[in-house]
Design an enzyme around this catalytic site. Structure first.
Site, mmCIF file in Angstrom:
data_model
loop_
_atom_site.group_PDB
_atom_site.id
_atom_site.type_symbol
_atom_site.label_atom_id
_atom_site.label_comp_id
_atom_site.label_asym_id
_atom_site.label_seq_id
_atom_site.Cartn_x
_atom_site.Cartn_y
_atom_site.Cartn_z
ATOM 1 N N GLY A 54 34.166 42.061 109.443
ATOM 2 C CA GLY A 54 33.902 42.390 110.105
ATOM 3 C C GLY A 54 35.679 43.454 110.862
ATOM 4 O O GLY A 54 34.668 44.533 111.432
ATOM 5 N N GLY A 58 40.914 50.511 107.663
ATOM 6 C CA GLY A 58 42.187 51.292 108.157
ATOM 7 C C GLY A 58 43.078 50.723 109.489
ATOM 8 O O GLY A 58 44.099 50.868 109.507
ATOM 9 N N LYS A 76 46.754 29.580 97.293
ATOM 10 C CA LYS A 76 46.559 29.629 98.500
ATOM 11 C C LYS A 76 47.637 27.492 99.093
ATOM 12 O O LYS A 76 46.573 26.741 98.986
ATOM 13 C CB LYS A 76 45.008 29.544 99.695
ATOM 14 C CG LYS A 76 44.600 30.323 99.349
ATOM 15 C CD LYS A 76 44.402 30.702 100.713
ATOM 16 C CE LYS A 76 44.231 32.135 101.184
ATOM 17 N NZ LYS A 76 42.953 32.656 100.257
ATOM 18 N N GLY A 87 34.738 44.444 106.291
ATOM 19 C CA GLY A 87 33.808 44.098 105.169
ATOM 20 C C GLY A 87 33.019 43.606 106.171
ATOM 21 O O GLY A 87 32.523 42.769 107.888
HETATM 22 P P1 XMP Z 1 35.685 40.010 101.586
HETATM 23 O O1 XMP Z 1 34.619 39.102 100.048
HETATM 24 O O2 XMP Z 1 35.858 38.716 102.750
HETATM 25 O O3 XMP Z 1 37.261 38.745 100.930
HETATM 26 O O4 XMP Z 1 36.732 40.575 101.435
HETATM 27 C C1 XMP Z 1 38.781 38.535 100.791
HETATM 28 C C2 XMP Z 1 39.178 37.885 100.247
HETATM 29 O O5 XMP Z 1 40.125 37.751 101.023
HETATM 30 C C3 XMP Z 1 40.784 36.197 101.041
HETATM 31 N N1 XMP Z 1 41.092 35.687 102.555
HETATM 32 C C4 XMP Z 1 42.026 35.649 103.151
HETATM 33 N N2 XMP Z 1 43.160 34.933 102.552
HETATM 34 N N3 XMP Z 1 44.150 34.937 104.419
HETATM 35 C C5 XMP Z 1 44.152 35.256 102.585
HETATM 36 O O6 XMP Z 1 45.649 34.370 102.462
HETATM 37 C C6 XMP Z 1 43.266 34.657 104.797
HETATM 38 O O7 XMP Z 1 43.587 34.657 106.475
HETATM 39 C C7 XMP Z 1 42.128 35.331 104.499
HETATM 40 N N4 XMP Z 1 40.958 35.727 104.867
HETATM 41 C C8 XMP Z 1 40.451 36.329 103.431
HETATM 42 C C9 XMP Z 1 39.822 35.710 100.427
HETATM 43 O O8 XMP Z 1 40.396 34.619 99.810
HETATM 44 C C10 XMP Z 1 38.980 36.632 99.477
HETATM 45 O O9 XMP Z 1 39.870 36.640 98.077
#
Ligand code: XMP
Length: 224
Positions: free
Chosen positions: A175, A179, A61, A172
């Protein structure tokens, strides 16, 4: 398929166990900053050799001046196929330098267009059209768009065309259902805790893939 496993706050042992079980079922593995800080490069190497021929993504990021983003990426470039950077830093002396570095070093660049958490509505979403324009100009391999707001994925896919890869987290705990993002135009759904916190990561992955297929049948899209 269309599934990327997110590994964030796991020990190397746990990550290896999970990868051993699910490697055959996922398209890629996204490694987050907590894992990168906590573990060594040899840990990363052992993870990578346990699950080959997949897309390995460093979720740094990045959000800095171009010089620092390039220096940071250079430290991990040998281990990964792709890196994630924020688009809001802008192009001039920022993403232009990073994009050039990625190009010259065979790395796929993925830009965050907006995020999946609620806070993205406070600022990021207001700038969505500008973010879309920055993505268009930089022309990266992929972008991140939220599974939690499929209308944003529709918009980005419709206005950016079919070539760019769309990667969508938010399934998950945040929310979204498996799919939904694929139906809206994403290529990959990124899933972390739903898999890594399950008592059976393999069963969780199999259920996610079945749910993705069901959803895609409902919305009339063939699996990519
Ligand atoms: P979870 O445990 O919620 O993890 O399934 C989600 C993963 O995705 C990343 N994440 C994001 N990365 N923009 C991103 O670049 C986003 O909007 C975003 N939302 C979640 C988070 O770091 C984790 O690895």
């Amino acid at each position: 398929m269309g599934l990327i496993l997110a590994i964030d706050d796991l020990s190397v042992k746990k990550a290896l166990e999970i990868l051993n079980d699910v490697c055959d079922y996922v398209d890629g593995i996204k490694i987050g900053i907590p894992f990168l800080i906590r573990n060594s490069s040899s840990d990363l190497k052992s993870l990578k050799t346990s699950c080959t021929k997949k897309l390995w993504i460093a979720d740094l990021k990045l959000a800095d001046i171009g010089y620092i983003m390039v220096r940071t990426t250079d430290l991990i470039a040998g281990f990964f196929d792709a890196i994630i950077a924020h688009s809001f830093v802008g192009i001039k002396n920022g993403l232009d330098e990073l994009a050039r570095y990625c190009d010259e070093n065979g790395l796929k660049l993925v830009l965050v267009a907006t995020m999946s958490h609620e806070g993205a509505k406070e600022l990021y979403d207001f700038a969505l059209i500008r973010m879309r324009d920055i993505v268009k100009q930089v022309n990266p391999w992929g972008l991140v768009a939220p599974a939690t707001r499929p209308e944003v994925i529709y918009f980005l896919r419709r206005t950016l065309g079919s070539k760019i890869k769309i990667l969508s987290p938010g399934i998950g705990p945040q929310g979204a259902l498996p799919g939904e993002a694929l139906c809206a135009g994403s290529n990959y759904e990124i899933v972390g805790r739903l898999i890594t916190r399950s008592n059976s990561p393999l069963k969780a992955v199999q259920e996610i893939i079945s749910a993705q297929k069901r959803k895609l049948r409902e919305c009339g899209i063939n699996m990519r």
